[in-house]
Design a protein around this motif. Sequence first.
Motif, short mmCIF file in Angstrom:
data_model
loop_
_atom_site.label_atom_id
_atom_site.label_comp_id
_atom_site.label_asym_id
_atom_site.label_seq_id
_atom_site.Cartn_x
_atom_site.Cartn_y
_atom_site.Cartn_z
N VAL A 46 0.84 -1.20 0.00
CA VAL A 46 0.00 0.00 0.00
C VAL A 46 0.87 1.26 0.00
CG1 VAL A 46 -1.72 1.29 1.32
CG2 VAL A 46 -1.90 -1.18 1.15
N GLY A 47 1.95 1.23 0.78
CA GLY A 47 2.87 2.36 0.80
C GLY A 47 3.49 2.61 -0.56
N GLY A 48 3.87 1.54 -1.24
CA GLY A 48 4.42 1.67 -2.59
C GLY A 48 3.40 2.22 -3.58
N ALA A 49 2.16 1.76 -3.47
CA ALA A 49 1.11 2.26 -4.35
C ALA A 49 0.85 3.75 -4.11
CB ALA A 49 -0.17 1.46 -4.14
N VAL A 50 0.86 4.15 -2.84
CA VAL A 50 0.64 5.57 -2.52
C VAL A 50 1.78 6.42 -3.08
CG1 VAL A 50 0.57 7.22 -0.61
CG2 VAL A 50 -0.80 5.15 -0.51
N LEU A 53 1.30 6.79 -6.82
CA LEU A 53 0.25 7.75 -7.14
C LEU A 53 0.71 9.19 -6.92
CD1 LEU A 53 -2.90 5.92 -5.74
CD2 LEU A 53 -2.25 6.27 -8.13
N ILE A 54 1.50 9.41 -5.87
CA ILE A 54 2.05 10.74 -5.64
C ILE A 54 2.97 11.14 -6.79
CG2 ILE A 54 3.63 12.06 -4.17
CD1 ILE A 54 2.41 10.54 -1.77
N GLY A 55 3.79 10.20 -7.25
CA GLY A 55 4.67 10.47 -8.39
C GLY A 55 3.89 10.78 -9.66
N ALA A 57 0.85 12.05 -9.79
CA ALA A 57 0.22 13.36 -9.59
C ALA A 57 1.23 14.48 -9.81
CB ALA A 57 -0.39 13.44 -8.20
N LEU A 58 2.44 14.32 -9.30
CA LEU A 58 3.47 15.34 -9.50
C LEU A 58 3.83 15.47 -10.97
CD1 LEU A 58 5.84 14.74 -6.47
CD2 LEU A 58 4.38 16.71 -6.88
N THR A 59 3.90 14.36 -11.66
CA THR A 59 4.21 14.39 -13.09
C THR A 59 3.12 15.13 -13.85
OG1 THR A 59 5.38 12.29 -12.94
CG2 THR A 59 4.66 12.96 -15.13
N TYR A 60 1.87 14.86 -13.51
CA TYR A 60 0.75 15.55 -14.17
C TYR A 60 0.80 17.05 -13.91
CZ TYR A 60 -3.96 16.99 -15.36
OH TYR A 60 -5.03 17.64 -15.90
N LEU A 61 1.12 17.43 -12.68
CA LEU A 61 1.15 18.85 -12.33
C LEU A 61 2.33 19.58 -12.98
CD1 LEU A 61 0.23 18.67 -8.55
CD2 LEU A 61 -1.21 19.48 -10.43
N LEU A 62 3.44 18.90 -13.19
CA LEU A 62 4.63 19.55 -13.71
C LEU A 62 4.73 19.57 -15.23
CD1 LEU A 62 7.28 18.29 -11.15
CD2 LEU A 62 6.20 20.52 -11.26
N LEU A 63 3.99 18.71 -15.91
CA LEU A 63 4.05 18.71 -17.37
C LEU A 63 3.42 19.98 -17.92
CD1 LEU A 63 3.16 15.05 -18.34
CD2 LEU A 63 5.34 16.20 -18.59
N PRO A 64 4.06 20.57 -18.92
CA PRO A 64 3.49 21.80 -19.49
C PRO A 64 2.20 21.51 -20.25
CG PRO A 64 5.38 21.11 -20.76
CD PRO A 64 5.29 20.20 -19.57
#
Length: 85
Positions: A46-50, A53-55, A57-64
């Motif tokens: 579960v920790g790995g899955a979380v 998902l955080i990674g 989300a960060l990728t989605y937020l940082l992509l232009p």
Amino acid sequence: MSRRHAGAAPTLAVTVNVGACNLGAAAGSVAGGAIVAAGALRWTGVGGAVLSLIGLALTYLLLPRTRTRTRTSAQDAEPEAPIAA
């Protein structure tokens, strides 16, 4: 993608990319070690899955974000290249 954002320093861009991957691996190891040290081995998945998902989300937020413009008139269309015989 690195050449577009790095300009004249593609080596620096690659170095930053590899450094970010190493930082992510270290953060995952720390989180996994903390879960194991707490005696909650069944929660490592579960920790790995979380963390994944955080990674994402960060990728989605940082992509232009780019907007594509639809071409509606003939003057906006690219001219066709002549066919060489």
